[in-house]
Design a protein around this motif. Structure first.
Motif, PDB file in Angstrom:
ATOM      1  N   THR A  38       1.667 -23.872  20.449  1.00  0.00           N
ATOM      2  CA  THR A  38       2.471 -22.835  21.087  1.00  0.00           C
ATOM      3  C   THR A  38       3.714 -22.550  20.256  1.00  0.00           C
ATOM      4  O   THR A  38       4.399 -23.466  19.814  1.00  0.00           O
ATOM      5  CB  THR A  38       2.873 -23.275  22.510  1.00  0.00           C
ATOM      6  OG1 THR A  38       1.665 -23.520  23.251  1.00  0.00           O
ATOM      7  CG2 THR A  38       3.690 -22.227  23.210  1.00  0.00           C
ATOM      8  N   GLU A  64      -3.466 -10.080  22.264  1.00  0.00           N
ATOM      9  CA  GLU A  64      -3.383 -10.387  23.693  1.00  0.00           C
ATOM     10  C   GLU A  64      -4.394  -9.541  24.468  1.00  0.00           C
ATOM     11  O   GLU A  64      -5.116 -10.051  25.326  1.00  0.00           O
ATOM     12  CB  GLU A  64      -1.963 -10.140  24.200  1.00  0.00           C
ATOM     13  CG  GLU A  64      -1.757 -10.533  25.637  1.00  0.00           C
ATOM     14  CD  GLU A  64      -0.343 -10.287  26.130  1.00  0.00           C
ATOM     15  OE1 GLU A  64      -0.051 -10.726  27.252  1.00  0.00           O
ATOM     16  OE2 GLU A  64       0.458  -9.639  25.425  1.00  0.00           O
ATOM     17  N   GLY A  67      -7.827 -10.775  24.206  1.00  0.00           N
ATOM     18  CA  GLY A  67      -8.052 -12.079  24.820  1.00  0.00           C
ATOM     19  C   GLY A  67      -7.977 -13.249  23.866  1.00  0.00           C
ATOM     20  O   GLY A  67      -8.468 -14.336  24.173  1.00  0.00           O
ATOM     21  N   HIS A  70      -2.446 -15.852  24.365  1.00  0.00           N
ATOM     22  CA  HIS A  70      -1.805 -15.837  25.681  1.00  0.00           C
ATOM     23  C   HIS A  70      -0.296 -15.712  25.469  1.00  0.00           C
ATOM     24  O   HIS A  70       0.278 -16.419  24.644  1.00  0.00           O
ATOM     25  CB  HIS A  70      -2.113 -17.125  26.456  1.00  0.00           C
ATOM     26  CG  HIS A  70      -1.348 -17.239  27.728  1.00  0.00           C
ATOM     27  ND1 HIS A  70      -1.623 -16.465  28.828  1.00  0.00           N
ATOM     28  CD2 HIS A  70      -0.304 -18.019  28.056  1.00  0.00           C
ATOM     29  CE1 HIS A  70      -0.777 -16.771  29.785  1.00  0.00           C
ATOM     30  NE2 HIS A  70       0.036 -17.711  29.345  1.00  0.00           N
ATOM     31  N   GLU A  72       3.234 -16.064  27.343  1.00  0.00           N
ATOM     32  CA  GLU A  72       3.892 -16.632  28.527  1.00  0.00           C
ATOM     33  C   GLU A  72       5.363 -16.231  28.499  1.00  0.00           C
ATOM     34  O   GLU A  72       6.078 -16.528  27.545  1.00  0.00           O
ATOM     35  CB  GLU A  72       3.777 -18.153  28.513  1.00  0.00           C
ATOM     36  CG  GLU A  72       4.350 -18.836  29.718  1.00  0.00           C
ATOM     37  CD  GLU A  72       3.511 -18.653  30.972  1.00  0.00           C
ATOM     38  OE1 GLU A  72       4.107 -18.578  32.068  1.00  0.00           O
ATOM     39  OE2 GLU A  72       2.275 -18.587  30.860  1.00  0.00           O
ATOM     40  N   THR A  86      -5.835 -18.610  23.275  1.00  0.00           N
ATOM     41  CA  THR A  86      -6.707 -18.756  24.435  1.00  0.00           C
ATOM     42  C   THR A  86      -7.971 -19.489  23.971  1.00  0.00           C
ATOM     43  O   THR A  86      -8.163 -19.741  22.769  1.00  0.00           O
ATOM     44  CB  THR A  86      -7.118 -17.384  24.997  1.00  0.00           C
ATOM     45  OG1 THR A  86      -7.881 -16.701  23.995  1.00  0.00           O
ATOM     46  CG2 THR A  86      -5.902 -16.555  25.400  1.00  0.00           C
ATOM     47  N   GLU A  87      -8.845 -19.808  24.898  1.00  0.00           N
ATOM     48  CA  GLU A  87     -10.116 -20.430  24.544  1.00  0.00           C
ATOM     49  C   GLU A  87     -10.905 -19.508  23.605  1.00  0.00           C
ATOM     50  O   GLU A  87     -11.542 -19.967  22.663  1.00  0.00           O
ATOM     51  CB  GLU A  87     -10.913 -20.705  25.812  1.00  0.00           C
ATOM     52  CG  GLU A  87     -12.143 -21.537  25.611  1.00  0.00           C
ATOM     53  CD  GLU A  87     -12.819 -21.889  26.925  1.00  0.00           C
ATOM     54  OE1 GLU A  87     -14.057 -21.721  26.993  1.00  0.00           O
ATOM     55  OE2 GLU A  87     -12.132 -22.311  27.862  1.00  0.00           O
ATOM     56  N   HIS A  88     -10.826 -18.213  23.871  1.00  0.00           N
ATOM     57  CA  HIS A  88     -11.499 -17.216  23.035  1.00  0.00           C
ATOM     58  C   HIS A  88     -10.904 -17.211  21.615  1.00  0.00           C
ATOM     59  O   HIS A  88     -11.629 -17.110  20.629  1.00  0.00           O
ATOM     60  CB  HIS A  88     -11.358 -15.847  23.705  1.00  0.00           C
ATOM     61  CG  HIS A  88     -12.227 -14.774  23.161  1.00  0.00           C
ATOM     62  ND1 HIS A  88     -13.596 -14.869  23.087  1.00  0.00           N
ATOM     63  CD2 HIS A  88     -11.911 -13.555  22.664  1.00  0.00           C
ATOM     64  CE1 HIS A  88     -14.083 -13.760  22.568  1.00  0.00           C
ATOM     65  NE2 HIS A  88     -13.077 -12.948  22.296  1.00  0.00           N
TER      66      HIS A  88
END
Length: 125
Positions: A38, A64, A67, A70, A72, A86-88
């Protein structure tokens, strides 16, 4: 900002994949988030020497929407925003790993310099 052009139709899977990673900085953003976890915007910018604020913002928004990343937002003053895969995004980064290995071998073969970025300076090795 995703448009109809970013949703196909595509000739093949490579066409669809390249639509998502097209742009000089996207694969490097994936790499940076994968290797450092992050990151805040300023940390990403320092980790990608040469990227303009405008291009980084544009690519992060597209990623973003696709996908891959992410975003935040923390409700505090001053505002704090962090980006992560992200997982993707992690799965795309894994798919690009063999391409990265090919590129590393090419760098060795042709004797290309490697740019090493840290929080203070950028050096070539």
């Amino acid at each position: 900002m995703a448009t109809a052009a970013r949703r196909g139709p595509y000739f093949c899977g490579i066409d669809a994949a390249m639509d998502v990673v097209a742009g000089k900085w996207k694969s490097l953003i994936l790499w940076e988030l994968h290797h450092h976890g992050t990151r805040r915007f300023a940390e990403l910018r320092r980790g990608l020497p040469g990227v303009s604020e405008k291009m980084l913002i544009q690519h992060l928004r597209e990623m973003e929407e696709d996908g891959l990343v992410h975003r935040e937002v923390y409700r505090e003053v001053p505002p704090k925003v962090e980006y992560s895969l992200t997982e993707h995004g992690v799965s795309l980064n894994a798919a690009l790993a063999s391409l990265g290995e090919w590129g590393s071998e090419r760098m060795r073969r042709i004797g290309a310099e490697k740019i090493v970025a840290d929080s203070d300076t950028t050096t070539r090795r």
